[in-house]
Design an enzyme around this catalytic site. Structure first.
Site, PDB file in Angstrom:
ATOM      1  N   ASN A  11     -68.097 -49.520  24.560  1.00  0.00           N
ATOM      2  CA  ASN A  11     -67.942 -50.062  23.204  1.00  0.00           C
ATOM      3  C   ASN A  11     -67.329 -48.960  22.355  1.00  0.00           C
ATOM      4  OD1 ASN A  11     -68.193 -51.122  20.652  1.00  0.00           O
ATOM      5  ND2 ASN A  11     -70.436 -51.020  20.582  1.00  0.00           N
ATOM      6  N   TRP A  12     -66.036 -49.105  22.104  1.00  0.00           N
ATOM      7  CA  TRP A  12     -65.323 -48.037  21.395  1.00  0.00           C
ATOM      8  C   TRP A  12     -65.596 -48.000  19.896  1.00  0.00           C
ATOM      9  CZ3 TRP A  12     -59.624 -47.148  23.478  1.00  0.00           C
ATOM     10  CH2 TRP A  12     -59.713 -46.358  24.641  1.00  0.00           C
ATOM     11  N   HIS A  99     -74.152 -57.185  17.631  1.00  0.00           N
ATOM     12  CA  HIS A  99     -74.389 -55.741  17.605  1.00  0.00           C
ATOM     13  C   HIS A  99     -75.110 -55.379  16.298  1.00  0.00           C
ATOM     14  CE1 HIS A  99     -73.842 -51.446  17.590  1.00  0.00           C
ATOM     15  NE2 HIS A  99     -73.568 -51.526  18.881  1.00  0.00           N
ATOM     16  N   GLU A 168     -80.490 -53.257  23.062  1.00  0.00           N
ATOM     17  CA  GLU A 168     -80.089 -52.060  22.324  1.00  0.00           C
ATOM     18  C   GLU A 168     -81.087 -51.789  21.197  1.00  0.00           C
ATOM     19  OE1 GLU A 168     -75.646 -51.075  23.015  1.00  0.00           O
ATOM     20  OE2 GLU A 168     -75.905 -52.003  21.070  1.00  0.00           O
ATOM     21  N   GLY A 174     -76.593 -44.175  19.024  1.00  0.00           N
ATOM     22  CA  GLY A 174     -75.929 -43.010  18.423  1.00  0.00           C
ATOM     23  C   GLY A 174     -76.862 -41.896  17.991  1.00  0.00           C
ATOM     24  N   GLY A 233     -71.615 -46.579  24.114  1.00  0.00           N
ATOM     25  CA  GLY A 233     -70.819 -46.354  22.905  1.00  0.00           C
ATOM     26  C   GLY A 233     -70.124 -45.008  22.956  1.00  0.00           C
TER      27      GLY A 233
END
Ligand code: PGA
Length: 251
Positions: A11-12, A99, A168, A174, A233
């Protein structure tokens, strides 16, 4: 190792330009080492890159997906929005829906449900993200939240053949933090049982984990039962890290 990891999905987020495809091409070359392992690699990239990348990767072992989509099946007056027909036409085979970075911008379970329906109608495979926030985890609401997200977003949907689930936890995205082994297996099993409850005939339920997956924690994550792959990610923006993750999984 049994071949339980069916998907490695990058997932960019808001990253990449036309030249960044070189990262995916490097990964594609490395993938040739794993011919006998049947798993799928997908990169979910910005809308601006979908058409070019999907053309260039047409004959390759990597598929392209979008990171979000508008819920409307038809065209409409929604400035700046892109619907499932448009991503399909551009070459996307997959789309991430739900998301947490879009949930905080207004994606409710009802909207997510509409997005799933319109994407399925356009023959796009869905990566449905679910997960609790840190506050919900502390307040021991994880199961309730996961159940609510599953039930509401799949309302009226008859088959999950084209839906991949990504657990998630919002607090893990992150942040470098991942749930411990016990927590993660417990939540994955809970998700699986909720899906089985709703879709009694469902055969291959795919549940991925996403949130700070990297080459340092992949070996530990791989030891968790019932996981079918990863949504990656930050580490998917580095071909070296992404390759490391796959190599450590199939060493
Ligand atoms: P991360 O992102 O790997 O950078 O935590 C995962 C995601 O948001 O899908």
């Amino acid at each position: 190792m049994t071949n339980k990891f069916n998907y490695f999905i990058g997932n960019w987020k808001m990253f990449g330009d036309l030249s960044s495809i070189r990262l995916i091409k490097k990964i594609s070359i490395n993938l040739n080492r794993f011919k006998k392992n049947k798993f799928k690699v997908v990169f979910c990239i910005p809308y601006t890159l979908i058409n070019s990348y999907s053309k260039q990767l047409k004959q390759s072992n990597i598929s392209i997906g979008a990171q979000n989509v508008h819920y409307l099946y038809e065209y409409g007056s929604y400035t700046g929005s892109i619907n499932s027909k448009m991503i399909k036409n551009a070459g996307a085979e997959y789309v991430i829906i739900g998301h947490s970075e879009n949930r905080i911008n207004g994606d409710t379970d009802t909207i997510i449900n509409k997005k799933i329906k319109s994407s399925l109608k356009n023959n796009i495979k869905i990566i449905l993200c679910i997960g609790e926030t840190n506050k919900q985890k502390i307040n021991k609401q994880t199961n309730r939240i996961l159940k609510k997200q599953i039930v509401l977003s799949l309302k009226g949907i008859r088959s999950i053949k084209n839906i991949i689930f990504a657990y998630e936890p919002v607090w893990a995205i992150g942040t470098g933090k991942v749930p411990n082994k016990y927590e993660l297996s417990k939540n994955i099993l809970y998700i699986k049982s909720q899906i089985q409850n709703k879709f009694k005939k469902a055969q291959n339920i795919n549940i991925l984990y996403g949130g700070s997956v990297n080459p340092r924690n992949i070996v530990e994550l791989n030891s968790i039962d019932h996981l079918n792959g990863y949504l990656i990610g930050g580490a998917s923006k580095s071909s070296k890290k992404f390759i490391d993750i796959m190599n450590k999984t199939y060493k």
